[in-house]
Design an enzyme around this catalytic site. Sequence first.
Site: not given
Length: 178
Positions: A64, A66, A94, A97
Amino acid sequence: MMNETISPFGPKQDKRFMCQALTLARKALSRDEVPIGAIVVSPEGVVLGRGYNNVIHARSQTEHAEAVAMRRAGKKLGDWRLEGCWLFVTLQPCAMCMNLSNLARISGVVYGAESPLFGYHLDKGAGLRVYKKGALAIQGGVESDEAVQLLKQFFSEKRRARDERKKQRNGSSQREAS
């Protein structure tokens, strides 16, 4: 959606940092990844790490935007602790993260668009306090219109491609039946 400025940088800098994250989101879009970009900013306002979604190409759910940005910031600092840093991301993070942000000791998260399906909503915030004494500051809605537009473009293109594949399959099936 939250609009109140809580980052230490102020609205003008928040917008500038989010624009950098949006540039990364556009790069993800060009690679056929969900267009999400993120940057980690030091307490002094220096960008320490950048990332964009790379889940599909890396074949890893941990890629991801992040997570990539935090990993790069940690390498730059030579420490996994990102104390005092802020995470700017184009889409509400999410649960993975958000908890990663906590574990990294990020001070706050500023995001653009809301994520009604996968975002770590504030009503689930009690879990965030498990990893950190202080509450993680969360600010949403910064440059949300552009973040939403990129996401709509991506998913519209995906639906259009899916529908085109269906048409082609149905056309082949009809020709074979004749």
